[in-house]
Scaffold this motif. Structure first.
Motif, mmCIF file in Angstrom:
data_model
loop_
_atom_site.group_PDB
_atom_site.id
_atom_site.type_symbol
_atom_site.label_atom_id
_atom_site.label_comp_id
_atom_site.label_asym_id
_atom_site.label_seq_id
_atom_site.Cartn_x
_atom_site.Cartn_y
_atom_site.Cartn_z
ATOM 1 N N LEU A 1 82.064 31.335 12.891
ATOM 2 C CA LEU A 1 83.247 32.021 12.386
ATOM 3 C C LEU A 1 84.297 31.943 13.484
ATOM 4 N N VAL A 2 85.416 31.290 13.211
ATOM 5 C CA VAL A 2 86.470 31.082 14.205
ATOM 6 C C VAL A 2 87.674 31.920 13.795
ATOM 7 N N LEU A 3 88.176 32.743 14.725
ATOM 8 C CA LEU A 3 89.232 33.705 14.423
ATOM 9 C C LEU A 3 90.450 33.438 15.294
ATOM 10 N N ILE A 4 91.614 33.313 14.651
ATOM 11 C CA ILE A 4 92.859 32.941 15.321
ATOM 12 C C ILE A 4 93.790 34.147 15.343
ATOM 13 N N HIS A 5 94.210 34.533 16.540
ATOM 14 C CA HIS A 5 95.034 35.729 16.687
ATOM 15 C C HIS A 5 96.476 35.477 16.278
ATOM 16 N N GLY A 6 97.227 36.568 16.146
ATOM 17 C CA GLY A 6 98.637 36.496 15.800
ATOM 18 C C GLY A 6 99.530 36.611 17.020
ATOM 19 N N HIS A 7 100.819 36.711 16.767
ATOM 20 C CA HIS A 7 101.843 36.840 17.812
ATOM 21 C C HIS A 7 102.252 38.303 17.923
ATOM 22 N N PRO A 8 102.456 38.832 19.120
ATOM 23 C CA PRO A 8 102.240 38.218 20.439
ATOM 24 C C PRO A 8 100.979 38.780 21.087
ATOM 25 N N PHE A 9 99.837 38.378 20.574
ATOM 26 C CA PHE A 9 98.559 38.978 20.947
ATOM 27 C C PHE A 9 97.679 37.976 21.695
ATOM 28 N N ASP A 10 96.399 38.244 21.733
ATOM 29 C CA ASP A 10 95.439 37.341 22.351
ATOM 30 C C ASP A 10 94.102 37.531 21.660
ATOM 31 N N PRO B 1 86.610 44.004 17.523
ATOM 32 C CA PRO B 1 85.695 44.643 16.558
ATOM 33 C C PRO B 1 84.949 43.636 15.692
ATOM 34 N N GLN B 2 85.585 42.504 15.406
ATOM 35 C CA GLN B 2 84.936 41.480 14.590
ATOM 36 C C GLN B 2 83.968 40.641 15.424
ATOM 37 N N THR B 3 84.345 40.313 16.636
ATOM 38 C CA THR B 3 83.446 39.544 17.504
ATOM 39 C C THR B 3 82.154 40.310 17.725
ATOM 40 N N ARG C 1 77.877 33.058 14.822
ATOM 41 C CA ARG C 1 78.493 32.632 16.078
ATOM 42 C C ARG C 1 80.001 32.815 15.921
ATOM 43 N N VAL C 2 80.576 33.710 16.699
ATOM 44 C CA VAL C 2 81.989 34.058 16.560
ATOM 45 C C VAL C 2 82.770 33.490 17.739
ATOM 46 N N ILE C 3 83.770 32.678 17.427
ATOM 47 C CA ILE C 3 84.622 32.066 18.449
ATOM 48 C C ILE C 3 86.034 32.593 18.262
ATOM 49 N N ALA D 1 96.472 51.132 6.697
ATOM 50 C CA ALA D 1 96.596 50.174 7.792
ATOM 51 C C ALA D 1 97.928 49.457 7.692
ATOM 52 N N GLY D 2 98.454 49.061 8.839
ATOM 53 C CA GLY D 2 99.678 48.293 8.888
ATOM 54 C C GLY D 2 99.386 46.809 8.988
ATOM 55 N N HIS D 3 99.999 46.161 9.962
ATOM 56 C CA HIS D 3 99.923 44.712 10.110
ATOM 57 C C HIS D 3 98.612 44.241 10.735
ATOM 58 N N MET D 4 97.815 45.186 11.272
ATOM 59 C CA MET D 4 96.588 44.812 11.970
ATOM 60 C C MET D 4 95.397 45.617 11.465
ATOM 61 N N PRO D 5 95.036 45.453 10.191
ATOM 62 C CA PRO D 5 93.938 46.248 9.639
ATOM 63 C C PRO D 5 92.606 46.011 10.330
ATOM 64 N N ASN D 6 92.426 44.857 10.960
ATOM 65 C CA ASN D 6 91.163 44.591 11.653
ATOM 66 C C ASN D 6 90.954 45.536 12.826
ATOM 67 N N LEU D 7 92.062 46.059 13.401
ATOM 68 C CA LEU D 7 91.984 47.031 14.492
ATOM 69 C C LEU D 7 92.181 48.463 14.004
ATOM 70 N N GLU D 8 93.034 48.647 13.014
ATOM 71 C CA GLU D 8 93.333 49.988 12.517
ATOM 72 C C GLU D 8 92.215 50.532 11.632
ATOM 73 N N ARG D 9 91.612 49.674 10.847
ATOM 74 C CA ARG D 9 90.518 50.070 9.954
ATOM 75 C C ARG D 9 89.398 49.031 10.071
#
Length: 272
Positions: A22-31, A37-39, A48-50, A241-249
């Motif tokens: 599972l490969v996860l690509i971040h948004g702007h302006p993050f890292d 939480p997903q990793t 295998r999470v990349i 949740a707002g623009h980042m539900p993976n972190l907010e919820r």
């Protein structure tokens, strides 16, 4: 963190767990840390999470001027090559979702499934392009601090800035620590991105579309448009949740992704 030379740049990334990738690509302006939480969850769940840092962000090389989405996608392919990953589930949030769409355009045969979170498929309007270019100039002139504080209540729901102080601190820290040169290069490239709406009906892999109810940047209507245009896709709308539900919820986000992954055909090992 691990880093590797991919072409002319160094790419920093996390690589946790074993199993189907599972490969996860971040948004702007993050890292890459936006996916913590997903990793943690999915690496424990047998995957295998990349999670890489895009060029210009986090621990990866900063390349000034302009970075097109096509370039980001080629970087993803180079990292997959380095890691020996032939096919993966590929997910991204916001700009990361647009990079994921570009990856599908370039190398659909390497993608088993898609996660498109809080993103939109259309090209920028003339006004949108102008805003991105002005923002790029602002970041180069002023740095990230003022911008980061200004957009925090849009990156996460305003109520969550106070209700989830640890999340707010993490999001603010990612933005403040981003290279202005890297962020500006991505904004300039994004202003020139193609329109992916015509790609959506041609997607043939399972696709999960996720959005927060309070997302100001990419509202529920944008997610619904992607869902309706993508054959057989699923849509999950995450309350509060707002623009980042993976972190907010994260629990709700992980549950939706877990359910989606459970419906996918098993990955077939390549023949010798």
């Amino acid at each position: 963190m691990t880093s590797v030379q991919c072409g002319e740049i160094t790419v920093a990334y996390e690589d946790e767990g074993s199993g189907a990738p599972l490969v996860l690509i971040h948004g702007h302006p993050f890292d890459r840390s936006m996916w913590r939480p997903q990793t943690a969850h999915f690496s424990r769940a047998g995957m295998r999470v990349i999670a890489p840092d895009l060029r210009g962000y986090g621990g990866s090389s900063v390349v000034p001027s302009k970075t097109l989405l096509e370039t980001f996608a080629r970087d993803v392919a180079a990292l997959l090559d380095h890691l020996g990953i032939e096919r993966c589930v590929l997910g991204g949030l916001s700009m990361g979702g647009q990079i994921v769409m570009e990856c599908y355009r370039q190398f659909p045969e390497r993608i088993r499934g898609l996660l498109l979170a809080d993103t939109f498929a259309a090209a920028d309007t003339a006004e949108g392009r102008a805003v991105r270019l002005r923002t790029a100039e602002r970041l180069l002139a002023e740095g990230m601090d003022g911008y980061a504080h200004e957009v925090l209540p849009k990156m996460i729901a305003p109520a969550n800035v106070t209700a989830l102080p640890t999340v707010a601190e993490h999001v603010l820290g990612m933005m403040r620590n981003t290279s202005p040169e890297g962020a500006a290069a991505a904004l300039r490239g994004r202003a020139e991105r193609r329109d992916y709406t015509g790609l959506l009906p041609r997607i043939t892999v399972p696709t999960l579309v996720v959005v927060g109810t309070e997302d100001e940047f990419t509202p529920v209507a944008d997610a619904r448009a992607i869902h309706e245009a993508t054959p057989g896709s699923r849509l999950t709308v995450i309350q509060g949740a707002g623009h980042m539900p993976n972190l907010e919820r994260p629990e709700e986000f992980n549950a939706a992704l877990t359910e989606f992954l459970a419906t996918m055909p098993a990955q077939v090992a390549p023949e010798d």
